[in-house]
Design a protein around this motif. Sequence first.
Motif, PDB file in Angstrom:
ATOM      1  N   GLU A 233     -19.571  26.788  26.032  1.00 39.93           N
ATOM      2  CA  GLU A 233     -20.859  26.758  26.749  1.00 39.93           C
ATOM      3  C   GLU A 233     -20.994  27.980  27.675  1.00 39.93           C
ATOM      4  OE1 GLU A 233     -23.089  24.155  26.654  1.00 39.93           O
ATOM      5  OE2 GLU A 233     -21.907  23.000  25.212  1.00 39.93           O
ATOM      6  N   PRO A 234     -22.214  28.450  27.913  1.00 36.71           N
ATOM      7  CA  PRO A 234     -22.360  29.600  28.818  1.00 36.71           C
ATOM      8  C   PRO A 234     -22.225  29.228  30.295  1.00 36.71           C
ATOM      9  CG  PRO A 234     -24.502  28.921  27.979  1.00 36.71           C
ATOM     10  CD  PRO A 234     -23.485  28.045  27.302  1.00 36.71           C
ATOM     11  N   ALA A 235     -22.467  27.968  30.629  1.00 40.05           N
ATOM     12  CA  ALA A 235     -22.451  27.572  32.041  1.00 40.05           C
ATOM     13  C   ALA A 235     -21.895  26.153  32.173  1.00 40.05           C
ATOM     14  CB  ALA A 235     -23.868  27.623  32.600  1.00 40.05           C
ATOM     15  N   VAL A 236     -21.660  25.755  33.421  1.00 43.37           N
ATOM     16  CA  VAL A 236     -21.084  24.432  33.667  1.00 43.37           C
ATOM     17  C   VAL A 236     -22.110  23.340  33.371  1.00 43.37           C
ATOM     18  CG1 VAL A 236     -19.982  22.926  35.364  1.00 43.37           C
ATOM     19  CG2 VAL A 236     -19.618  25.407  35.477  1.00 43.37           C
ATOM     20  N   ARG A 237     -21.743  22.445  32.468  1.00 41.60           N
ATOM     21  CA  ARG A 237     -22.609  21.303  32.133  1.00 41.60           C
ATOM     22  C   ARG A 237     -21.826  20.024  32.321  1.00 41.60           C
ATOM     23  NH1 ARG A 237     -25.446  21.273  26.968  1.00 41.60           N
ATOM     24  NH2 ARG A 237     -26.130  23.388  26.484  1.00 41.60           N
ATOM     25  N   PHE A 238     -22.542  18.942  32.570  1.00 42.37           N
ATOM     26  CA  PHE A 238     -21.848  17.645  32.711  1.00 42.37           C
ATOM     27  C   PHE A 238     -22.309  16.688  31.637  1.00 42.37           C
ATOM     28  CE2 PHE A 238     -21.385  19.724  36.728  1.00 42.37           C
ATOM     29  CZ  PHE A 238     -20.099  19.401  37.109  1.00 42.37           C
ATOM     30  N   PRO A 239     -21.464  15.907  30.981  1.00 41.87           N
ATOM     31  CA  PRO A 239     -20.011  15.946  31.173  1.00 41.87           C
ATOM     32  C   PRO A 239     -19.418  17.246  30.626  1.00 41.87           C
ATOM     33  CG  PRO A 239     -20.566  14.488  29.330  1.00 41.87           C
ATOM     34  CD  PRO A 239     -21.866  14.948  29.924  1.00 41.87           C
ATOM     35  N   ALA A 240     -18.483  17.814  31.368  1.00 43.52           N
ATOM     36  CA  ALA A 240     -17.875  19.090  30.989  1.00 43.52           C
ATOM     37  C   ALA A 240     -16.728  18.861  30.011  1.00 43.52           C
ATOM     38  CB  ALA A 240     -17.379  19.787  32.246  1.00 43.52           C
ATOM     39  N   GLY A 241     -16.327  19.918  29.313  1.00 42.42           N
ATOM     40  CA  GLY A 241     -15.167  19.848  28.415  1.00 42.42           C
ATOM     41  C   GLY A 241     -13.873  19.766  29.226  1.00 42.42           C
ATOM     42  N   PRO A 242     -12.743  19.591  28.544  1.00 40.46           N
ATOM     43  CA  PRO A 242     -11.483  19.345  29.264  1.00 40.46           C
ATOM     44  C   PRO A 242     -11.022  20.500  30.179  1.00 40.46           C
ATOM     45  CG  PRO A 242     -11.107  19.522  26.874  1.00 40.46           C
ATOM     46  CD  PRO A 242     -12.585  19.495  27.088  1.00 40.46           C
ATOM     47  N   GLY A 243     -11.218  21.762  29.754  1.00 45.33           N
ATOM     48  CA  GLY A 243     -10.775  22.898  30.571  1.00 45.33           C
ATOM     49  C   GLY A 243     -11.576  22.989  31.860  1.00 45.33           C
ATOM     50  N   VAL A 244     -12.897  22.861  31.732  1.00 41.21           N
ATOM     51  CA  VAL A 244     -13.766  22.943  32.909  1.00 41.21           C
ATOM     52  C   VAL A 244     -13.533  21.725  33.814  1.00 41.21           C
ATOM     53  CG1 VAL A 244     -16.178  22.953  33.668  1.00 41.21           C
ATOM     54  CG2 VAL A 244     -15.471  24.354  31.712  1.00 41.21           C
ATOM     55  N   THR A 245     -13.365  20.560  33.184  1.00 39.30           N
ATOM     56  CA  THR A 245     -13.097  19.353  33.974  1.00 39.30           C
ATOM     57  C   THR A 245     -11.839  19.530  34.807  1.00 39.30           C
ATOM     58  OG1 THR A 245     -14.161  17.965  32.326  1.00 39.30           O
ATOM     59  CG2 THR A 245     -12.641  16.855  33.826  1.00 39.30           C
ATOM     60  N   LYS A 255     -10.682  20.078  47.906  1.00 41.27           N
ATOM     61  CA  LYS A 255     -11.763  19.925  48.886  1.00 41.27           C
ATOM     62  C   LYS A 255     -12.008  18.468  49.285  1.00 41.27           C
ATOM     63  CE  LYS A 255     -13.308  24.278  48.897  1.00 41.27           C
ATOM     64  NZ  LYS A 255     -13.410  25.109  50.083  1.00 41.27           N
ATOM     65  N   ASP A 256     -11.268  17.543  48.709  1.00 34.07           N
ATOM     66  CA  ASP A 256     -11.494  16.111  48.958  1.00 34.07           C
ATOM     67  C   ASP A 256     -12.939  15.708  48.695  1.00 34.07           C
ATOM     68  OD1 ASP A 256      -8.935  15.051  49.714  1.00 34.07           O
ATOM     69  OD2 ASP A 256      -9.065  16.236  51.540  1.00 34.07           O
ATOM     70  N   GLN A 257     -13.491  16.163  47.570  1.00 32.24           N
ATOM     71  CA  GLN A 257     -14.882  15.823  47.237  1.00 32.24           C
ATOM     72  C   GLN A 257     -14.939  14.833  46.088  1.00 32.24           C
ATOM     73  OE1 GLN A 257     -17.053  19.370  46.284  1.00 32.24           O
ATOM     74  NE2 GLN A 257     -17.079  20.102  48.394  1.00 32.24           N
ATOM     75  N   ASP A 258     -16.054  14.080  46.020  1.00 30.53           N
ATOM     76  CA  ASP A 258     -16.210  13.188  44.863  1.00 30.53           C
ATOM     77  C   ASP A 258     -16.945  13.942  43.736  1.00 30.53           C
ATOM     78  OD1 ASP A 258     -18.784  13.279  45.765  1.00 30.53           O
ATOM     79  OD2 ASP A 258     -18.833  11.223  46.508  1.00 30.53           O
ATOM     80  N   TRP A 259     -17.018  13.298  42.565  1.00 30.34           N
ATOM     81  CA  TRP A 259     -17.634  13.983  41.414  1.00 30.34           C
ATOM     82  C   TRP A 259     -19.100  14.353  41.634  1.00 30.34           C
ATOM     83  CZ3 TRP A 259     -15.423  16.756  37.938  1.00 30.34           C
ATOM     84  CH2 TRP A 259     -14.109  16.513  37.581  1.00 30.34           C
ATOM     85  N   PRO A 260     -19.957  13.444  42.207  1.00 28.98           N
ATOM     86  CA  PRO A 260     -21.358  13.855  42.402  1.00 28.98           C
ATOM     87  C   PRO A 260     -21.478  15.142  43.225  1.00 28.98           C
ATOM     88  CG  PRO A 260     -21.121  11.497  42.756  1.00 28.98           C
ATOM     89  CD  PRO A 260     -19.737  12.041  42.556  1.00 28.98           C
ATOM     90  N   ALA A 261     -20.590  15.322  44.204  1.00 24.79           N
ATOM     91  CA  ALA A 261     -20.661  16.527  45.046  1.00 24.79           C
ATOM     92  C   ALA A 261     -20.353  17.788  44.236  1.00 24.79           C
ATOM     93  CB  ALA A 261     -19.700  16.404  46.234  1.00 24.79           C
ATOM     94  N   GLU A 263     -20.653  18.112  41.059  1.00 26.38           N
ATOM     95  CA  GLU A 263     -21.723  18.253  40.066  1.00 26.38           C
ATOM     96  C   GLU A 263     -22.923  18.984  40.693  1.00 26.38           C
ATOM     97  OE1 GLU A 263     -22.107  14.781  37.639  1.00 26.38           O
ATOM     98  OE2 GLU A 263     -24.009  15.458  36.789  1.00 26.38           O
ATOM     99  N   ARG A 264     -23.277  18.561  41.906  1.00 23.73           N
ATOM    100  CA  ARG A 264     -24.388  19.239  42.609  1.00 23.73           C
ATOM    101  C   ARG A 264     -24.058  20.710  42.838  1.00 23.73           C
ATOM    102  NH1 ARG A 264     -24.541  14.521  45.575  1.00 23.73           N
ATOM    103  NH2 ARG A 264     -23.336  15.416  47.288  1.00 23.73           N
ATOM    104  N   GLU A 265     -22.796  20.989  43.171  1.00 21.59           N
ATOM    105  CA  GLU A 265     -22.423  22.360  43.517  1.00 21.59           C
ATOM    106  C   GLU A 265     -22.369  23.288  42.297  1.00 21.59           C
ATOM    107  OE1 GLU A 265     -19.096  22.456  46.194  1.00 21.59           O
ATOM    108  OE2 GLU A 265     -18.957  24.650  46.144  1.00 21.59           O
ATOM    109  N   PHE A 266     -21.923  22.756  41.152  1.00 18.61           N
ATOM    110  CA  PHE A 266     -21.634  23.674  40.048  1.00 18.61           C
ATOM    111  C   PHE A 266     -22.513  23.518  38.806  1.00 18.61           C
ATOM    112  CE2 PHE A 266     -17.586  23.693  42.419  1.00 18.61           C
ATOM    113  CZ  PHE A 266     -17.514  25.064  42.665  1.00 18.61           C
ATOM    114  N   ALA A 267     -23.349  22.475  38.720  1.00 19.15           N
ATOM    115  CA  ALA A 267     -24.163  22.288  37.507  1.00 19.15           C
ATOM    116  C   ALA A 267     -25.004  23.536  37.256  1.00 19.15           C
ATOM    117  CB  ALA A 267     -25.043  21.055  37.657  1.00 19.15           C
ATOM    118  N   GLY A 268     -24.925  24.063  36.037  1.00 19.42           N
ATOM    119  CA  GLY A 268     -25.735  25.215  35.651  1.00 19.42           C
ATOM    120  C   GLY A 268     -25.160  26.558  36.079  1.00 19.42           C
ATOM    121  N   LYS A 269     -24.092  26.560  36.889  1.00 12.92           N
ATOM    122  CA  LYS A 269     -23.497  27.837  37.339  1.00 12.92           C
ATOM    123  C   LYS A 269     -22.637  28.440  36.221  1.00 12.92           C
ATOM    124  CE  LYS A 269     -24.924  27.824  41.647  1.00 12.92           C
ATOM    125  NZ  LYS A 269     -24.466  26.830  42.624  1.00 12.92           N
ATOM    126  N   PRO A 270     -22.606  29.792  36.156  1.00 17.59           N
ATOM    127  CA  PRO A 270     -21.722  30.411  35.154  1.00 17.59           C
ATOM    128  C   PRO A 270     -20.249  30.125  35.468  1.00 17.59           C
ATOM    129  CG  PRO A 270     -22.836  32.083  36.494  1.00 17.59           C
ATOM    130  CD  PRO A 270     -23.358  30.755  36.952  1.00 17.59           C
TER     131      PRO A 270
END
Length: 332
Positions: A233-245, A255-261, A263-270
């Motif tokens: 994929e060109p950018a981060v998508r959810f659900p992501a593949g194993p390497g990106v996950t 960072k002690d963050q949960d998954w929604p956080a 996802e908000r930060e990286f969805a669509g980013k290269p």
Amino acid sequence: MQSSGKPRVFSGIQPDASPHLGNYLGAIRNWVRNQDRYENIFCIVDLHAITLPQDPAKLREFTLELAGVLLATGIKEDQALFVQSHVPAHAELAWIFECFTPIGWLERMTQFKDRTARHGSERIGAGVLTYPSLMAADIMLYDAKYVPVGEDQRQHLEYTRDIAQRMNQRFGNILVLPEPLIEKAGAEIKGLDDPQKKMSKSFARDNPGHAIFMLDPPDVIRKKIARAQTDAEPAVRFPAGPGVTNLLEIYRTIKDQDWPAVEREFAGKPYSVLKSAVADAVIEVLAPIQHRYRQIRSDDAALRQQLRRAAERLTPIANATLLRVQEAVGLR
Ligand code: ATP
Ligand code: MG
């Protein structure tokens, strides 16, 4: 060692290579965070390390390195941090457990099956088979209530409970049954080169791109993360593949963050943005550890003495359990 009334926890780590980010995020970091809640026994399990071939000089150095890293992460000096082979009762109790363990139980262990598949049964020592009996001895010598382990060690801990139950049924309640403490975040970090495999020290020895070591300098960390496997994929998508996950898991654990956080930060980013954020986070968390590590290793004599003193404090506790078992089975 004085009994504090807190539940006793046994934590072990092998000095077979340098510790990596998986060891830190899945194990060591939680040991440090939780140390005040428990009475801790931190053990550098060198007898486990020699189940696979080790260079003697490297084994000695990895043992000191690991002790230095553990202290540098914030494990307090008054906690029991010691080297397994300094307390001979570990090997003695393991032998007794081996004699009461059906071989089939040990042959069914995933780690045993993986290692014989990888190296062939003519090329590895019998310690790879009997490893769980030694681990059971490590834990039960100190009547430990809890054992913080990654997913990879869960099966060995089940064996530990099974052998304890078998001995208790036969001889009366002579052993304390331990329970696993498994943290959800960072429970299993995967290899950067292959996100299907867990990040592991032994595998990293022959595959430098597999793991980030806790003592890797920042430029090495950046390079390794830049080369980490992602997907097409060109950018981060959810659900992501194993390497990106895996990269996201590393990031959110640090960072002690949960998954929604995340996802908000990286969805669509290269991927380049994700990788540089992960590298920054890893470097930031490891830098102070590396700094303290260098200070600790400037006086190896003091470090060795600290390890020896801890073993001396633990020996009577271990020997008391060993004697209880020796008496039960008729050796005393
Ligand atoms: P080896 O390949 O030699 O078994 P290892 O990397 O699995 O090395 P261990 O010394 O066996 O390291 O384990 C030390 C601790 O680190 C254990 O609590 C184990 O569960 C944990 N651990 C090991 N690998 C990972 C990982 N990839 N993610 C999270 N925790 C891990
Ligand atoms: Mg392991």
